[in-house]
Scaffold this active site. Structure first.
Site, PDB file in Angstrom:
ATOM      1  CD  GLU A 262      -7.935   7.837   5.156  1.00 27.24           C
ATOM      2  OE1 GLU A 262      -7.839   7.763   6.396  1.00 27.24           O
ATOM      3  OE2 GLU A 262      -7.029   7.460   4.388  1.00 27.24           O
TER       4      GLU A 262
ATOM      5  CD1 TRP B  59      -3.969   2.287   5.714  1.00 31.83           C
ATOM      6  CD2 TRP B  59      -6.045   3.082   5.835  1.00 31.83           C
ATOM      7  NE1 TRP B  59      -4.515   2.211   4.455  1.00 31.83           N
ATOM      8  CE2 TRP B  59      -5.794   2.691   4.506  1.00 31.83           C
ATOM      9  CE3 TRP B  59      -7.295   3.616   6.163  1.00 31.83           C
ATOM     10  CZ2 TRP B  59      -6.736   2.814   3.495  1.00 31.83           C
ATOM     11  CZ3 TRP B  59      -8.244   3.737   5.154  1.00 31.83           C
ATOM     12  CH2 TRP B  59      -7.959   3.342   3.837  1.00 31.83           C
TER      13      TRP B  59
ATOM     14  CE1 TYR C  53      -3.594   2.641   0.685  1.00 30.86           C
ATOM     15  CE2 TYR C  53      -2.203   3.313   2.523  1.00 30.86           C
ATOM     16  CZ  TYR C  53      -3.275   3.546   1.674  1.00 30.86           C
ATOM     17  OH  TYR C  53      -4.012   4.702   1.819  1.00 30.86           O
TER      18      TYR C  53
END
Length: 223
Positions: free
Chosen positions: A62, A70, A40
């Site tokens: 988000e 995350w 990522y």
């Protein structure tokens, strides 16, 4: 900023926010050398995005990330995409919200937070309106891109830590809230700005910083 995961680091200088991976490459440290998190970091984070559906997805995710890591969201992302029609906001805007929320609350593959789930459907309707008003979500969001003078001269760990939110993310947050969006506070919006490539917060010394700058230079901003 993507929260740091400091486990499984092969070599890290905690003072500069960089880590040397097993491949000998220096990167931002927050991915913790976890393979999926590192991909990522390397392939997605900070690279400019113009597609409206991807932008909507990133902002929704988000919002789900708020209060969580995350990494948790990243590892559930495909489940989120399946649950929410690939984050096609035009489809979500006309869905039976009440029935869909109850369905999602039974889905262990996503974050089962009623308020955040409802926010996806609310924001989908707001996104349809905004895209109609501005031509695209992309045109709206990229119109807020900070100028070089509005950014730190050097992006080091101290600079990034000092920016959990910015004047720009606060402005975007206020504009979205004025239009009825939810779960779009200034900190959430700044994380979105980082993820979509509106800013390049790869730390100086990270192999991806120059690559992302090159991609941003070549990127055609929407009108």
């Amino acid at each position: 900023m993507v929260k740091a995961n400091l486990r499984n680091l092969s070599k890290m200088d905690g003072s500069n926010g960089l880590v040397t991976g097993e491949d000998g490459v220096v990167r931002c440290a927050w991915h913790g050398n976890l393979p999926d998190y590192q991909r990522y970091h390397d392939e997605e984070w900070g690279r400019p995005v113009v597609d409206d559906i991807r932008l909507f997805e990133k902002l929704c995710l988000e919002g789900f990330q708020s209060g969580l890591s995350w990494l948790t969201i990243l590892r559930k992302r495909e489940n989120f995409r399946t649950a929410f029609d690939g984050f096609d906001f035009r489809k979500l805007a006309v869905a039976d919200e009440t029935a869909e929320i109850e369905r999602h609350l039974q889905d262990p593959g996503i974050v089962r937070h009623r308020g955040k789930i409802a926010s996806v459907y609310n924001n989908a309707r707001r996104a349809v309106d905004l895209a109609r008003e501005r031509g695209s979500l992309s045109a709206f969001f990229w119109s807020f891109e900070p100028t070089p003078t509005q950014r730190p001269a050097v992006i080091d760990i101290a600079a990034v830590r000092a920016m959990p939110k910015t004047e720009t993310s606060t402005r975007i947050s206020k504009e979205l809230k004025k239009r009825g969006w939810s779960f779009v506070g200034p900190t959430t919006v700044y994380a979105f700005m980082q993820a979509m490539g509106m800013v390049n917060d790869h730390i100086e010394g990270c192999i991806c910083r120059a690559e992302v700058e090159q991609a941003r230079s070549a990127f055609k901003r929407p009108l």
